[in-house]
Design a protein around this motif. Structure first.
Motif, PDB file in Angstrom:
ATOM      1  N   ASP A 140       0.838  -1.198   0.000  1.00 14.06           N
ATOM      2  CA  ASP A 140       0.000   0.000   0.000  1.00 14.06           C
ATOM      3  C   ASP A 140       0.871   1.245   0.000  1.00 14.06           C
ATOM      4  N   ALA A 141       0.494   2.236  -0.802  1.00 20.59           N
ATOM      5  CA  ALA A 141       1.175   3.527  -0.845  1.00 20.59           C
ATOM      6  C   ALA A 141       0.139   4.619  -1.003  1.00 20.59           C
ATOM      7  N   ALA A 142       0.397   5.771  -0.409  1.00 20.64           N
ATOM      8  CA  ALA A 142      -0.560   6.880  -0.503  1.00 20.64           C
ATOM      9  C   ALA A 142      -0.641   7.408  -1.926  1.00 20.64           C
ATOM     10  N   GLY A 143       0.487   7.386  -2.650  1.00 21.29           N
ATOM     11  CA  GLY A 143       0.519   7.911  -4.007  1.00 21.29           C
ATOM     12  C   GLY A 143       0.176   6.862  -5.047  1.00 21.29           C
ATOM     13  N   ASN A 144       0.229   7.288  -6.298  1.00 23.47           N
ATOM     14  CA  ASN A 144      -0.091   6.416  -7.422  1.00 23.47           C
ATOM     15  C   ASN A 144       1.020   5.378  -7.618  1.00 23.47           C
ATOM     16  N   PRO A 145       0.671   4.080  -7.653  1.00 24.27           N
ATOM     17  CA  PRO A 145       1.703   3.053  -7.868  1.00 24.27           C
ATOM     18  C   PRO A 145       2.479   3.222  -9.171  1.00 24.27           C
ATOM     19  N   ALA A 146       1.888   3.923 -10.148  1.00 27.07           N
ATOM     20  CA  ALA A 146       2.606   4.141 -11.405  1.00 27.07           C
ATOM     21  C   ALA A 146       3.902   4.915 -11.168  1.00 27.07           C
ATOM     22  N   TRP A 147       3.903   5.815 -10.192  1.00 26.26           N
ATOM     23  CA  TRP A 147       5.128   6.546  -9.870  1.00 26.26           C
ATOM     24  C   TRP A 147       6.170   5.619  -9.257  1.00 26.26           C
ATOM     25  N   VAL A 148       5.709   4.647  -8.486  1.00 25.84           N
ATOM     26  CA  VAL A 148       6.634   3.659  -7.918  1.00 25.84           C
ATOM     27  C   VAL A 148       7.302   2.879  -9.044  1.00 25.84           C
ATOM     28  N   VAL A 149       6.499   2.474 -10.038  1.00 27.60           N
ATOM     29  CA  VAL A 149       7.057   1.746 -11.185  1.00 27.60           C
ATOM     30  C   VAL A 149       8.100   2.602 -11.899  1.00 27.60           C
ATOM     31  N   LEU A 150       7.774   3.877 -12.138  1.00 28.61           N
ATOM     32  CA  LEU A 150       8.705   4.759 -12.850  1.00 28.61           C
ATOM     33  C   LEU A 150      10.014   4.930 -12.080  1.00 28.61           C
ATOM     34  N   ILE A 151       9.909   5.167 -10.779  1.00 37.39           N
ATOM     35  CA  ILE A 151      11.121   5.338  -9.962  1.00 37.39           C
ATOM     36  C   ILE A 151      11.942   4.059  -9.960  1.00 37.39           C
ATOM     37  N   ALA A 152      11.275   2.912  -9.828  1.00 32.28           N
ATOM     38  CA  ALA A 152      11.988   1.632  -9.838  1.00 32.28           C
ATOM     39  C   ALA A 152      12.700   1.407 -11.169  1.00 32.28           C
ATOM     40  N   VAL A 153      12.046   1.785 -12.268  1.00 33.88           N
ATOM     41  CA  VAL A 153      12.657   1.628 -13.589  1.00 33.88           C
ATOM     42  C   VAL A 153      13.894   2.519 -13.721  1.00 33.88           C
ATOM     43  N   VAL A 154      13.767   3.790 -13.346  1.00 33.38           N
ATOM     44  CA  VAL A 154      14.905   4.712 -13.448  1.00 33.38           C
ATOM     45  C   VAL A 154      16.053   4.245 -12.557  1.00 33.38           C
ATOM     46  N   ASP A 155      15.725   3.740 -11.373  1.00 29.57           N
ATOM     47  CA  ASP A 155      16.766   3.252 -10.468  1.00 29.57           C
ATOM     48  C   ASP A 155      17.446   2.005 -11.037  1.00 29.57           C
ATOM     49  N   ALA A 156      16.661   1.128 -11.652  1.00 27.52           N
ATOM     50  CA  ALA A 156      17.252  -0.053 -12.292  1.00 27.52           C
ATOM     51  C   ALA A 156      18.169   0.359 -13.440  1.00 27.52           C
ATOM     52  N   ILE A 157      17.762   1.367 -14.202  1.00 27.36           N
ATOM     53  CA  ILE A 157      18.611   1.875 -15.290  1.00 27.36           C
ATOM     54  C   ILE A 157      19.903   2.453 -14.719  1.00 27.36           C
ATOM     55  N   CYS A 158      19.825   3.113 -13.570  1.00 29.09           N
ATOM     56  CA  CYS A 158      21.030   3.613 -12.914  1.00 29.09           C
ATOM     57  C   CYS A 158      21.936   2.441 -12.533  1.00 29.09           C
ATOM     58  N   GLY A 159      21.346   1.328 -12.077  1.00 30.58           N
ATOM     59  CA  GLY A 159      22.136   0.139 -11.797  1.00 30.58           C
ATOM     60  C   GLY A 159      22.826  -0.386 -13.043  1.00 30.58           C
ATOM     61  N   VAL A 160      22.131  -0.339 -14.181  1.00 32.08           N
ATOM     62  CA  VAL A 160      22.729  -0.736 -15.462  1.00 32.08           C
ATOM     63  C   VAL A 160      23.929   0.148 -15.775  1.00 32.08           C
ATOM     64  N   ALA A 161      23.761   1.457 -15.646  1.00 27.47           N
ATOM     65  CA  ALA A 161      24.834   2.395 -15.982  1.00 27.47           C
ATOM     66  C   ALA A 161      26.048   2.189 -15.081  1.00 27.47           C
ATOM     67  N   LEU A 162      25.818   1.995 -13.784  1.00 30.49           N
ATOM     68  CA  LEU A 162      26.938   1.773 -12.875  1.00 30.49           C
ATOM     69  C   LEU A 162      27.592   0.416 -13.122  1.00 30.49           C
ATOM     70  N   GLY A 163      26.793  -0.566 -13.534  1.00 30.85           N
ATOM     71  CA  GLY A 163      27.370  -1.865 -13.886  1.00 30.85           C
ATOM     72  C   GLY A 163      28.271  -1.772 -15.103  1.00 30.85           C
ATOM     73  N   LEU A 164      27.855  -1.013 -16.102  1.00 22.44           N
ATOM     74  CA  LEU A 164      28.699  -0.792 -17.277  1.00 22.44           C
ATOM     75  C   LEU A 164      29.981  -0.063 -16.895  1.00 22.44           C
ATOM     76  N   LEU A 165      29.862   0.925 -16.010  1.00 28.69           N
ATOM     77  CA  LEU A 165      31.048   1.658 -15.575  1.00 28.69           C
ATOM     78  C   LEU A 165      31.987   0.756 -14.783  1.00 28.69           C
ATOM     79  N   ALA A 166      31.443  -0.032 -13.865  1.00 26.41           N
ATOM     80  CA  ALA A 166      32.292  -0.912 -13.055  1.00 26.41           C
ATOM     81  C   ALA A 166      33.016  -1.936 -13.914  1.00 26.41           C
ATOM     82  N   SER A 167      32.360  -2.407 -14.974  1.00 19.12           N
ATOM     83  CA  SER A 167      32.987  -3.419 -15.829  1.00 19.12           C
ATOM     84  C   SER A 167      34.234  -2.883 -16.528  1.00 19.12           C
ATOM     85  N   ALA A 168      34.326  -1.559 -16.673  1.00 18.47           N
ATOM     86  CA  ALA A 168      35.489  -0.975 -17.330  1.00 18.47           C
ATOM     87  C   ALA A 168      36.754  -1.138 -16.502  1.00 18.47           C
TER      88      ALA A 168
END
Length: 260
Positions: A140-168
Motif C-alpha cells: 500500500d502507498a498513498a501515491g499512485n503506484p505508477a510513480w513507484v514503477v517509474l522510480i523503480a525503472v529509473v533506479d534499475a537503469i542507474c544500476g545498469v549504468a553503474l554496472g557498465l562503468l564498473a565493468s570498465a
C-alpha cells in the motif's frame, strides 16, 4: 544513363544493431531472463511473509509497506548492476568487445546499445516486481503506484549504468562481481533503509548524499507518504537519472580498446 542512388546509411544503425544483438542474447539466455524477471518478485514475496505477522500501529503503515516500497527500488538496482557488469565483462573476455571496437562502431553507440538493451530488461523487471507487490501482496502507498514503477525503472537503469562503468575497471567476471560490495553495499547501508538519513552521524550524511540509491529511496518514500506528486520526489528522480547519464558518459570515456 541513369545514376544509381545509394540510400544514406542511418546514423542510428550501429546503435540499433548493438541493441538488437544484446536483446537477442538476453532472450536466448533463459537463466538470466529468470534472474531479471523472477528473482526480485520472489524476494518481495519472501519479504511479505517475513513481515506478515509483525506488529504495527493500528493506523499506520505495516512494516511490509514501509520496507517493501524501498526494496522495490533497491532490488532492481542490485540485480541489474550485477547482471550488466558480468555480461559486459563476458563480452570483454570473449574478445567480442575488442572486435567491435576495431569497427567504425563508436564507443557511444556501443555503450548506448548495451545501456538501452539492459534498460529495457530493467524496465520489465521493475514492472513485474511492482505488479506482484501491489497486485498480489497488497503493498500500500498513498501515491499512485505508477510513480513507484517509474522510480523503480529509473533506479534499475542507474544500476545498469553503474554496472557498465564498473565493468570498465574489471579484467575478469569475478572481479566484476567484487565491485558489488564496494559499489552497492554502502549504498544499501546509507540509503535510509536501515536508519533514516537525517539520523545518520554527521560525517556519513554527505557520503549518503553522493549515492544515487539514497535519492531513489527518498523518492519512493515520498510516494508512500503523499497522495499527490511532490517537488521533492521529482527532484530526487531527476538526480537518479542524472547519476545514470553521468555513469554512462564515464563508462564511454573509460572503455578500453584492448581487453589485456
Amino acid at each position: 544513363m541513369t545514376a544509381t542512388v545509394v540510400p544514406a546509411r542511418s546514423p542510428l544503425r550501429p546503435y540499433l544493431s548493438t541493441t538488437g544483438r544484446i536483446l537477442r542474447q538476453l532472450r536466448n539466455d533463459h537463466r538470466t531472463v529468470g534472474m531479471i524477471l523472477v528473482v526480485p518478485a520472489l524476494l518481495m514475496t519472501l519479504l511479505f511473509f517475513i513481515y506478515q505477522d509483525a506488529p504495527h500501529p493500528p493506523h499506520g503503515p505495516t512494516l511490509f509497506d514501509r520496507v517493501g516500497i524501498s526494496m522495490l527500488g533497491i532490488l532492481p538496482f542490485i540485480v541489474m548492476f550485477l547482471i550488466t557488469a558480468i555480461a559486459m565483462q563476458r563480452e570483454r573476455t570473449s574478445g567480442t568487445l575488442e572486435r567491435l571496437l576495431t569497427t567504425p562502431l563508436s564507443k557511444v553507440d556501443l555503450l548506448g546499445g548495451y545501456g538501452t538493451a539492459f534498460s529495457l530488461a530493467a524496465a520489465a523487471q521493475a514492472t513485474v516486481a511492482c505488479l506482484v507487490s501491489f497486485g498480489l501482496l497488497d503493498l500500500d502507498a498513498a501515491g499512485n503506484p505508477a510513480w513507484v514503477v517509474l522510480i523503480a525503472v529509473v533506479d534499475a537503469i542507474c544500476g545498469v549504468a553503474l554496472g557498465l562503468l564498473a565493468s570498465a575497471f574489471a579484467r575478469t567476471e569475478f572481479q566484476a562481481v567484487q565491485f558489488m560490495p564496494v559499489v552497492v553495499a554502502p549504498q544499501i547501508f546509507l540509503c535510509g533503509l536501515l536508519v533514516p538519513r537525517d539520523q545518520l552521524p554527521g560525517w556519513l550524511q554527505p557520503i549518503s548524499d553522493l549515492m544515487p540509491l539514497s535519492y531513489a529511496v527518498d523518492a519512493l518514500q515520498q510516494v508512500s507518504q503523499n497522495p499527490e506528486v511532490t517537488g521533492e520526489m521529482l527532484g530526487d528522480l531527476g538526480v537518479v537519472a542524472a547519476f545514470a547519464i553521468v555513469a554512462l558518459a564515464l563508462g564511454a570515456a573509460t572503455l578500453r580498446r584492448r581487453t589485456a
